[in-house]
Design an enzyme around this catalytic site. Structure first.
Site, PDB file in Angstrom:
ATOM      1  N   ASP A 244      -6.179  -3.375  -7.245  1.00 11.90           N
ATOM      2  CA  ASP A 244      -5.681  -4.657  -7.735  1.00 11.90           C
ATOM      3  C   ASP A 244      -4.306  -4.407  -8.361  1.00 11.90           C
ATOM      4  O   ASP A 244      -4.190  -3.714  -9.379  1.00 11.90           O
ATOM      5  CB  ASP A 244      -6.671  -5.215  -8.774  1.00 11.90           C
ATOM      6  CG  ASP A 244      -6.315  -6.618  -9.240  1.00 11.90           C
ATOM      7  OD1 ASP A 244      -5.138  -7.012  -9.095  1.00 11.90           O
ATOM      8  OD2 ASP A 244      -7.205  -7.308  -9.769  1.00 11.90           O
ATOM      9  N   HIS A 245      -3.276  -4.984  -7.740  1.00  6.13           N
ATOM     10  CA  HIS A 245      -1.919  -4.719  -8.192  1.00  6.13           C
ATOM     11  C   HIS A 245      -1.634  -5.324  -9.568  1.00  6.13           C
ATOM     12  O   HIS A 245      -0.602  -5.024 -10.179  1.00  6.13           O
ATOM     13  CB  HIS A 245      -0.909  -5.249  -7.173  1.00  6.13           C
ATOM     14  CG  HIS A 245       0.194  -4.290  -6.865  1.00  6.13           C
ATOM     15  ND1 HIS A 245       0.879  -3.602  -7.841  1.00  6.13           N
ATOM     16  CD2 HIS A 245       0.734  -3.884  -5.683  1.00  6.13           C
ATOM     17  CE1 HIS A 245       1.795  -2.833  -7.279  1.00  6.13           C
ATOM     18  NE2 HIS A 245       1.726  -2.978  -5.978  1.00  6.13           N
ATOM     19  N   ARG A 246      -2.555  -6.144 -10.075  1.00 10.32           N
ATOM     20  CA  ARG A 246      -2.361  -6.701 -11.408  1.00 10.32           C
ATOM     21  C   ARG A 246      -2.656  -5.691 -12.505  1.00 10.32           C
ATOM     22  O   ARG A 246      -2.136  -5.805 -13.618  1.00 10.32           O
ATOM     23  CB  ARG A 246      -3.262  -7.934 -11.600  1.00 10.32           C
ATOM     24  CG  ARG A 246      -2.956  -9.095 -10.674  1.00 10.32           C
ATOM     25  CD  ARG A 246      -4.003 -10.188 -10.823  1.00 10.32           C
ATOM     26  NE  ARG A 246      -5.336  -9.731 -10.449  1.00 10.32           N
ATOM     27  CZ  ARG A 246      -6.437 -10.487 -10.516  1.00 10.32           C
ATOM     28  NH1 ARG A 246      -6.344 -11.737 -10.968  1.00 10.32           N
ATOM     29  NH2 ARG A 246      -7.609  -9.996 -10.147  1.00 10.32           N
TER      30      ARG A 246
END
Length: 478
Positions: free
Chosen positions: A448-450
């Site tokens: 998850d790039h968040r």
């Protein structure tokens, strides 16, 4: 005078609101004990047996097999207390004679079915085994009878009147649907308990011999082999493998419900909410395979490759804890977790499930191997509880078992990352400056790039690859 109590489908936890009736374990007129399983249901999380809180005689059942019931809907009614002395029999015909209080039959095989001839007390403090009704012995063309046991074991009555010990209702159903006579099998479990592996072995043996059988409805195949020999059967998927499909105008429509429906909902949500990215690397797994072989040659419990990969994962997460996180979208916060509950993807007849190893970071290779084996067995038998299928913080996906090298898996929402492991195969590899044939594996990380940027994800994956190539790197974290 007996009091009729209604038992409703209980709350099965984890926010589940409905369940599908897979198989009834009791019939109207049966005597049930307190906490005896009475129905097998499938939820969006798992297949479970539902125990009845009352002891007495079943007077009604609600819902056919295959139908869905909401939580709180009536399941069955039970007559509790002293029976009426002049109560009329429920039905009549050839049965099992008069029953005594210890569950034995004293009749000659003819008599009245129903509560009129059952001389057992119900709603009392007697042991469950003494209150359970003895089902009649069936002929070769009738479906084997079964009674649910409080310990989860199911015993099927044979023609001789003796019990056939079967580990679960799913195993018996698999045998019945493939025309396999359980009386012809010798179980490999404790005290001769018949396991799913025993049934599957017999079916494979029959298929290899090119023999087929057309089973009658719920009956063993005609011409069953002699005792100890493999039974004839046609291997096909159990009924619980997928929701019933229907054909309309040449188009096959399969309902997305049960486990498959839950997986579809979760994957769709993951794609909608998680901005994922994938990075991958090839690694030389030769030394890891040698280390495992040395461990297993030293004696003691065998160590699985999955357990070693899991140990590497937990060590990597200790260095890169950002990947052991979840995103609270309402609070707009990244929640970093301090415990690793490791999920692992497992393919079953009922679809893809992800059992969870609790506190994987606190387990050694032996403990991880044991827990993986336990959960995998429960997944194949459909015995996983909702608690064993939820609460994961990171997932390990060994898709190499399907013979593929790489994949870009969908993150198991609401987790933040998943490590994928391809097959380990001999390939040309430059080792110590020379071309050699080495055991090579492709590792991929979907994240998850968040929760992190590519540097963190790349650092995690590089550390995993280093441990695979040089297992001694792990000694720093042990």
């Amino acid at each position: 005078m007996a009091q009729v109590l209604e038992f409703k489908l209980p709350d099965l936890g984890e926010g589940l609101t409905e369940a599908e009736i897979v198989r009834w374990l009791v019939e109207v007129g049966d005597v049930v004990a307190v906490d005896q399983p009475v129905v097998e249901v499938e939820t969006a999380k798992a297949m479970v047996e539902v125990p009845c809180p009352y002891g007495g005689v079943v007077t009604a059942r609600f819902g056919e097999e295959g139908s869905e019931l909401p939580v709180g809907a009536p399941l069955l009614t039970v007559a509790v207390g002293e029976p009426d002395a002049d109560r009329a029999p429920a039905d009549s015909g050839t049965g099992d004679g008069t029953r005594t209080g210890d569950g034995t039959s004293t009749g000659d095989g003819t008599g009245t079915e129903g509560s009129g001839n059952v001389l057992v007390g119900y709603g009392t403090s007697e042991a469950p085994a003494r209150r359970r009704r003895v089902r009649p012995v069936r002929t070769a063309t009738a479906a084997p009878a079964a009674s649910g046991r409080a310990d989860g074991e199911v015993r099927t009555a044979d023609e001789e009147g003796g019990p056939v010990p079967v580990i679960s209702p799913l195993v018996r159903r698999l045998a019945r649907q493939n025309g396999l006579d359980l009386r012809e099998l010798t179980g490999s479990g404790p005290d001769g308990l018949i396991l799913r592996a025993d049934v599957e072995y017999a079916l494979r043996a029959a298929a290899a011999q090119g023999r087929t059988a057309v089973p009658q409805a719920g009956a063993p195949a005609a011409g069953a082999p002699a005792a100890g020999a493999p039974a004839a059967g046609v291997v096909r998927e159990p009924a619980a493998a997928a929701p019933e499909a229907r054909v309309s105008g040449g188009v096959v429509r399969t309902p997305l419900k049960g486990v498959r429906g839950a997986v579809a909902d979760k994957l769709s949500r993951s794609r909608r909410e998680i901005p994922d990215a994938t990075t991958w690397v090839d690694a030389d797994a030769t030394e890891l395979m040698r280390a495992r072989a040395a461990m297993n040659a030293a004696g003691g419990p065998k160590i699985s490759l999955l357990a070693l990969l899991a140990r590497i994962c937990t060590a990597a997460l200790a260095r890169f804890p950002e990947l052991n996180s979840t995103v609270d979208t309402q609070a707009r916060e990244v929640v970093q977790l301090d415990r690793v509950h490791l999920g692992f993807a497992a393919q079953t007849d009922r679809g893809l499930v992800v059992p969870v190893v609790r506190d994987a970071h606190a387990r050694n290779a032996e403990g991880l191997t044991e827990e993986f084996a336990r959960l995998t067995g429960a997944a194949r038998e459909g015995r996983l509880t909702p608690a064993e299928l939820t609460g994961g913080t990171f997932t390990l996906n060994n898709y190499g078992v399907f013979g593929v090298d790489g994949s870009t898996p969908i993150i198991n929402h609401p987790e933040a990352a998943m490590l994928g492991v391809g097959r380990i195969v001999p390939k040309p590899w430059v080792h110590e400056g020379e071309l050699a044939v080495r055991q090579v594996v492709q590792l991929s990380l979907t994240f998850d790039h968040r929760v992190c940027d590519g540097g963190t994800a790349g650092g995690f994956l590089r550390y995993v690859a280093d441990c695979v190539e040089q297992p001694a790197v792990l000694l720093r974290t042990l």
